[in-house]
Design a protein around this motif. Structure first.
Motif: not given
Length: 345
Positions: A15-40
């Motif tokens: 716990q004491a070793a923690q203390g680093r800084v993180g950056v999280l870039l966020v975009n909207l999103g996307t289906p995992d697969t290019a088929d009807a199931s993934g888009v659904r």
């Protein structure tokens, strides 16, 4: 009687070793697969967000489950297939966002001991996975960067909502900041102008008009106080001033409307058709509201609107790429992150 609980010294040291800084870039999103199931799967999560569709009542649930999720996935899957990154088996949005995170990490990580991750508001990698990864690497402070230049409740605010949901279940929470919108930031405007000018030099024609197309929004959301339209107007006005253009040579429009209610106008597709019918033969479209090319830019603009333009009498058309992970685009993200990390690094 007093009970003494033995301390786990290894946990205390960790716990004491923690203390680093993180950056999280966020975009909207996307289906995992290019088929009807993934888009659904993707559309169900996206369209079930009350920030996106505000009235999630019975009528909408019947429409969503009885019509939209039955019909739309197969159609949109065909559109995704047109732009899919087959080499990586993922959408360009995922490829580009990963590239943005990797380049940001390479440019600031070593110098400032910053850890960079990326995530999608809808789909994968999830925001939870990004936050979990940063915390596992010792980050107790995280800057969340929604990659939306213009603020809206349906984009920026829903990132805040989702992060809060993730934090709600944590015993030990990180301290979190959210980067603000950067719709009129001089660095962002300069990067847009530089990118546009660079693209125009690659064309064999000079556009008579450039259309700046932003993702649309129901007019009712603006009436309730959403500042999105004002931010889009401010972006285009600043870009016109930077490039020495007027409202005829750099026009503002809105795309991607959905449903039957009135959305922000003028509509991109109707404007493109009108311009062609009025005699404009050479047209370019830039999409300043998107930080990375995606289905709305690569398919809707570069393909659908190009076809609309030519069908109505236009001849030469070009879709100007988003800033993506280009040098100007990365300059925008890097400067935004370094500014918002002041006091932490």
């Amino acid at each position: 009687m007093t009970v003494t609980v033995p301390l786990d010294s290894s946990k205390i040291v960790a716990q004491a070793a923690q203390g680093r800084v993180g950056v999280l870039l966020v975009n909207l999103g996307t289906p995992d697969t290019a088929d009807a199931s993934g888009v659904r799967v993707y559309l169900r999560e996206f369209l079930s967000d009350p920030r996106v569709i505000e009235n999630q009542g019975l009528v909408w649930q019947l429409i969503l489950n009885g019509i939209v999720l039955r019909i739309r996935p197969a159609k949109k899957a065909k559109d995704y297939l047109k732009i899919w990154n087959n080499e990586k088996n993922e959408s360009p949005l995922k490829t580009i966002t990963r590239g943005q995170a990797e380049k940001l990490a390479a440019s600031i990580g070593d110098d400032h001991h910053v850890i960079v991750e990326w995530g999608m508001r809808y789909g994968n990698p999830s925001l939870k996975s990004g936050i979990d990864s940063l915390m596992a690497k010792g980050c107790d402070r995280i800057l969340v960067v929604p990659l939306y230049p213009q603020y809206s409740a349906s984009t920026s605010a829903t990132v805040v909502d989702k992060v809060a949901t993730v934090l709600k279940d944590m015993r030990a929470q990180p301290t979190v900041r959210f980067a603000p919108p950067y719709y009129d930031d001089p660095g962002y405007i300069d990067a847009l102008a530089t990118s546009i000018d660079a693209h125009l030099t690659t064309l064999t024609f000079e556009p008579e008009t450039i259309v700046a197309s932003f993702h649309g929004m129901p007019q009712s959301y603006i009436a309730k106080g959403d500042p999105y339209q004002a931010h889009c107007v401010a972006t285009v006005e600043a870009l016109r001033k930077r490039m020495g253009r007027d409202d005829k040579s750099l026009m503002l429009t809105f795309q991607s409307r959905f449903g039957y209610q009135q959305w922000l106008q003028p509509y991109t597709d109707k404007t493109v058709e009108r311009l062609a019918k009025e005699g404009v033969k050479r047209l370019a479209i830039v999409t300043p509201g998107f930080s990375a090319d995606c289905i709305e830019t690569l398919e809707e603009i570069a393909q659908e609107n190009a076809e609309i333009f030519r069908h109505a009498g236009g001849e030469q058309f070009s879709a100007i790429p988003c800033l993506n992970d280009s040098d100007p685009g990365m300059d925008v993200i890097r400067q935004l992150v370094l500014r918002e990390l002041q006091g932490w690094i």
